[in-house]
Write a protein that holds these residues in place. Structure first.
Motif, mmCIF file in Angstrom:
data_model
loop_
_atom_site.group_PDB
_atom_site.id
_atom_site.type_symbol
_atom_site.label_atom_id
_atom_site.label_comp_id
_atom_site.label_asym_id
_atom_site.label_seq_id
_atom_site.Cartn_x
_atom_site.Cartn_y
_atom_site.Cartn_z
ATOM 1 N N TRP A 103 1.029 -1.341 -0.084
ATOM 2 C CA TRP A 103 -0.076 0.043 -0.143
ATOM 3 C C TRP A 103 0.871 1.185 0.085
ATOM 4 N N LYS A 127 0.705 5.792 -0.327
ATOM 5 C CA LYS A 127 -0.520 6.929 -0.272
ATOM 6 C C LYS A 127 -0.526 7.545 -1.525
ATOM 7 N N SER A 167 -7.143 5.082 -2.179
ATOM 8 C CA SER A 167 -6.482 4.829 -0.885
ATOM 9 C C SER A 167 -7.022 3.583 0.093
ATOM 10 N N THR A 168 -8.274 3.367 -0.297
ATOM 11 C CA THR A 168 -9.087 2.304 0.861
ATOM 12 C C THR A 168 -9.114 1.083 0.160
ATOM 13 N N ALA A 175 -8.293 3.056 4.543
ATOM 14 C CA ALA A 175 -6.678 3.163 4.453
ATOM 15 C C ALA A 175 -6.188 3.185 5.855
#
Length: 259
Positions: free
Chosen positions: A83, A85, A90-91, A114
């Motif tokens: 993951w 940013k 983002s989720t 997130a």
């Protein structure tokens, strides 16, 4: 001893290492992490936990997360999710460290959540949170003068690309997110002067390659000196991870940070 990729006779190796702290416990999430090491100076943590197979949370020990790697230790066929940013989603978005896939999305990856200031959320996917399986979670958060995790749009030009990270990088990872592309790695230990053109790929077991001018390490960032699709195609979207050559300065060295 012997072959295997870590100490083969007469072969050359590169190691990228991050110092962390003493072992501690973290019970902030629904999964209690009894083996966790944290560096509050460099905003880096490593957590070991056992998956549940259901939606869960793990305390990461930092004040937030900009980049993480989730490593499954029990299944040889399971990939390594990442993951960042700078992902478009983002989720639900993720990349794979061991593949060149573009950004994918799934609600069962991060449970459509997130990372927060204290927790990393995990969904029910067997890749991300298989029941009774052991995982390592590596987390970083940007630190002024030490690390930066961001994204940029390629220019397709060897003369117009510049990304300001606030310091002179010593280690740089670049990954295209909107299409297939490898995790390209550049560092000042293998290329001691500009332009850096010696590449490794985290998603491949190939030897390093070199050729045309690729990257220039600048006093406060880096420049892509190529139009290669892997790091600088026109209008292509990329994420990067950068760590400083002179983090925080030293007794006789000033930190190479931008003013």
């Amino acid at each position: 001893s012997g072959a295997g990729g870590v100490n083969d006779s007469s072969e050359n190796f590169i190691a990228h290492c991050w110092k962390s702290g003493a072992s501690q416990s973290n019970e902030a999430g629904s999964i209690n992490t009894t083996n966790q090491i944290v560096s509050s100076t460099t905003n880096f943590s490593i957590s070991k936990f056992t998956g549940t197979g259901a939606n869960a949370t793990v305390g990461h020990g930092l004040s937030g997360v900009d980049f993480l790697i989730l490593k499954h230790t029990d299944a040889t066929s399971t990939s390594t999710p990442v993951w960042h940013k700078g992902l478009a989603n983002s989720t639900t978005g993720y990349l794979y460290l061991d593949k060149d896939n573009a950004e994918a999305t799934s609600s069962t990856a991060w449970n459509s959540t997130a990372p927060s200031s204290t927790l990393v959320s995990l969904g029910s996917s067997s890749t991300f949170n298989a029941s009774s399986q052991v995982y390592y979670l590596y987390c970083w958060k940007s630190v002024v003068g030490f690390s930066d995790f961001g994204h940029f749009t390629g220019t397709g030009s060897a003369t117009t690309s510049y990304i300001n990270v606030g310091f002179k990088p010593s280690l740089l990872w670049i990954k295209r997110k909107n299409s297939t592309g490898g995790w390209f790695v550049y560092d000042r230990q293998r290329d001691t002067f500009n332009d850096a053109d010696t590449q490794l790929e985290l998603d491949e077991n190939l030897a390093e390659t070199s050729g045309s001018e690729e990257i220039a390490f600048l006093s406060n960032g880096f420049s892509c000196r190529t139009s290669d699709a892997g790091i600088n195609a026109s209008s292509a979207l990329y994420v990067y991870c950068a760590w400083a050559e002179s983090p925080f300065g030293g007794e006789d060295v000033s930190a190479a940070t931008a003013v």
